[in-house]
Design an enzyme around this catalytic site. Structure first.
Site, PDB file in Angstrom:
ATOM      1  N   GLN A  14      21.527 -62.170 101.216  1.00  0.00           N
ATOM      2  CA  GLN A  14      22.780 -62.826 100.867  1.00  0.00           C
ATOM      3  C   GLN A  14      22.543 -63.834  99.748  1.00  0.00           C
ATOM      4  OE1 GLN A  14      24.808 -63.705 104.463  1.00  0.00           O
ATOM      5  NE2 GLN A  14      26.344 -65.008 103.510  1.00  0.00           N
ATOM      6  N   SER A  96      15.531 -61.791 104.431  1.00  0.00           N
ATOM      7  CA  SER A  96      16.587 -62.103 105.401  1.00  0.00           C
ATOM      8  C   SER A  96      17.428 -60.858 105.702  1.00  0.00           C
ATOM      9  CB  SER A  96      17.444 -63.269 104.884  1.00  0.00           C
ATOM     10  OG  SER A  96      18.337 -63.724 105.868  1.00  0.00           O
ATOM     11  N   LEU A  97      18.690 -60.840 105.283  1.00  0.00           N
ATOM     12  CA  LEU A  97      19.533 -59.662 105.476  1.00  0.00           C
ATOM     13  C   LEU A  97      18.874 -58.398 104.926  1.00  0.00           C
ATOM     14  CD1 LEU A  97      22.330 -58.226 106.006  1.00  0.00           C
ATOM     15  CD2 LEU A  97      22.871 -58.860 103.647  1.00  0.00           C
ATOM     16  N   ARG A 121      26.635 -59.445 112.717  1.00  0.00           N
ATOM     17  CA  ARG A 121      25.682 -60.534 112.474  1.00  0.00           C
ATOM     18  C   ARG A 121      26.329 -61.618 111.629  1.00  0.00           C
ATOM     19  NH1 ARG A 121      21.778 -61.550 108.273  1.00  0.00           N
ATOM     20  NH2 ARG A 121      19.804 -62.457 109.015  1.00  0.00           N
ATOM     21  N   HIS A 205      18.634 -69.463 109.468  1.00  0.00           N
ATOM     22  CA  HIS A 205      17.199 -69.515 109.778  1.00  0.00           C
ATOM     23  C   HIS A 205      16.716 -70.844 110.339  1.00  0.00           C
ATOM     24  CE1 HIS A 205      16.869 -65.558 108.054  1.00  0.00           C
ATOM     25  NE2 HIS A 205      17.421 -65.986 106.934  1.00  0.00           N
ATOM     26  N   GLN A 254      14.362 -63.755 113.705  1.00  0.00           N
ATOM     27  CA  GLN A 254      14.582 -63.986 112.279  1.00  0.00           C
ATOM     28  C   GLN A 254      15.761 -64.915 112.033  1.00  0.00           C
ATOM     29  OE1 GLN A 254      17.154 -62.207 109.680  1.00  0.00           O
ATOM     30  NE2 GLN A 254      15.629 -60.879 108.724  1.00  0.00           N
TER      31      GLN A 254
END
Length: 315
Positions: A14, A96-97, A121, A205, A254
Site C-alpha cells: 500500500q 506488507s500487502l 484485511r 504493523h 505480520q
C-alpha cells in the site's frame, strides 16, 4: 545479466497506488491486464479497473479498495512477465500487502480468494483504530536503534513503534497520533535528516493492530492455503514457510509486527540472488533495494517499456 542468474521477484504494498496505474501496460497487453482486474472485480462485485483508471484518488486510497487494487496490479504485471517469457524466480517476497501477491504467484493462495481476503484485511484494519487516532511517519537519517530509542522516549504510555525497516537510514514508525508526533519532534532533535508524518490514518504493523490481527486470523482459518510452489520470504521473520498453518500464522503476526525489508533483501543476497525485479505500480522497492545492496541488479516493471527493458536485460 545472464539467463542463469538467480532472480528474485518482489511486490509493492500500500502506498504505491495511483489513479491511472498500469494504463500503458493494459494497452500493450489488454487481455492479461484487464482480464486480471475483471477477475478481481467479479470477486468483489466492484469495478476495480474503473476505480484504478478514473479514481477519484480518495476512493482508491480507502484501505479496503487499495489492497485488492494493488493485489490485482501486482498479479497483472507478474502475468505479463511470465507470458512474455520472463524467467522463473528462485524466490518471491512482498512488502506488507505485497506478501499476499507473492503468495498468489507462488500458488499458495487462489487469486479470487486472496482478493476477497485482502479487502477484508483492509476493512478490518480501518475499523481497528478510530479516524485520527493513529498515524505513521518516516524517519530518515537515523539508524534502527536510534529510531527505537526515539519511540521508547516518545511513548509516554501510548503506542509508537518502529514498524518498517525499509532501507538503512529509512525507518517508518506507527502508533497513536500524539505519540507519533512526539517521536517526530524527538527524531529531529536526534539529528534525523527528515522526519515527516505520512498521509495515512491506519497505524499498520504496530500493537494497535492486534485486535485486527485476531479478526484476520478468523478470516484466514476459512481460507484454503496450499504449500507454495516457489519459496516466499515472509515479512515477520524472514523465513520461508511451507506448511499452510505456518503461512497463516505469519500473515496474522505480520499485521502487528515490523516489516523487515532490509533483512529480506540481505537474505536474498546471502542466498545467491543477483537480480531483483519489482512487479507492480511504481518503483518504490527498486529504490529501497538499491540502497540495501548496491551489488544486486535491480529493475522495476510497471509499463510496457520497463517490461521490455527487463526482458532484454535477462536474455
Amino acid at each position: 545479466m545472464s539467463e542463469n542468474s538467480k532472480l528474485a521477484i518482489v511486490f509493492p504494498g500500500q502506498g504505491s497506488q495511483s489513479v491511472g496505474m498500469l494504463s500503458d501496460l493494459s494497452k500493450a497487453f489488454p487481455t492479461t491486464v484487464r482480464g486480471t482486474f475483471q477477475e478481481a472485480s467479479a470477486a468483489l462485485q466492484v469495478d476495480l479497473w474503473e476505480m484504478v483508471q478514473n479514481g477519484p484518488q480518495s476512493e482508491l486510497n480507502r484501505t479496503e479498495c487499495t489492497q485488492p487494487a494493488m493485489l490485482a496490479a501486482g498479479i497483472a504485471v507478474w502475468r505479463c512477465w511470465r507470458a512474455q517469457g520472463g524467467a522463473t524466480p528462485v524466490v518471491l517476497a512482498g512488502h506488507s500487502l505485497g506478501e499476499y501477491t507473492a503468495l498468489v504467484c507462488a500458488g499458495a493462495l487462489d487469486f479470487e480468494v486472496a482478493t476477497r481476503l485482502v479487502a477484508d484485511r483492509g476493512r478490518i484494519m480501518q475499523e481497528a483504530v478510530s479516524a485520527g487516532h493513529g498515524r505513521m511517519a518516516a524517519i530518515l537519517g537515523l539508524d534502527d536503534d536510534q529510531v527505537r530509542l526515539v519511540c521508547q522516549e516518545a511513548a509516554q504510555g501510548e503506542v509508537v513503534e518502529a514498524v518498517n525497516f525499509n532501507a538503512p537510514g529509512q525507518v517508518v514508525i506507527a502508533g497513536c497520533t500524539a505519540a507519533v508526533e512526539r517521536a517526530v519532534t524527538l527524531a529531529h532533535a536526534a539529528g534525523a535528516k527528515r522526519a515527516l508524518e505520512l498521509p495515512v490514518s491506519i497505524p499498520s504493523h504496530c500493537a494497535l493492530m492486534r485486535p485486527a490481527a485476531a479478526k484476520l486470523a478468523q478470516c484466514l482459518e476459512a481460507v484454503q492455503i496450499n504449500a507454495p510452489a516457489l519459496p516466499v520470504l515472509h515479512n515477520v521473520d524472514v523465513s520461508v514457510a511451507v506448511r499452510p498453518q505456518t503461512i497463516r500464522d505469519c500473515l496474522v503476526k505480520q499485521l502487528h509486527s515490523p516489516v523487515r525489508w532490509v533483512e529480506i533483501i540481505r537474505r536474498m543476497a546471502a542466498d545467491g540472488v543477483e537480480r531483483v525485479i519489482e512487479c507492480g505500480p511504481g518503483k518504490v522497492l527498486a529504490g529501497l533495494n538499491r540502497r540495501i545492496d548496491r551489488r544486486m541488479d535491480v529493475d522495476a516493471v510497471f509499463d510496457s517499456a520497463s517490461l521490455d527493458k527487463a526482458l532484454l536485460r535477462g536474455s
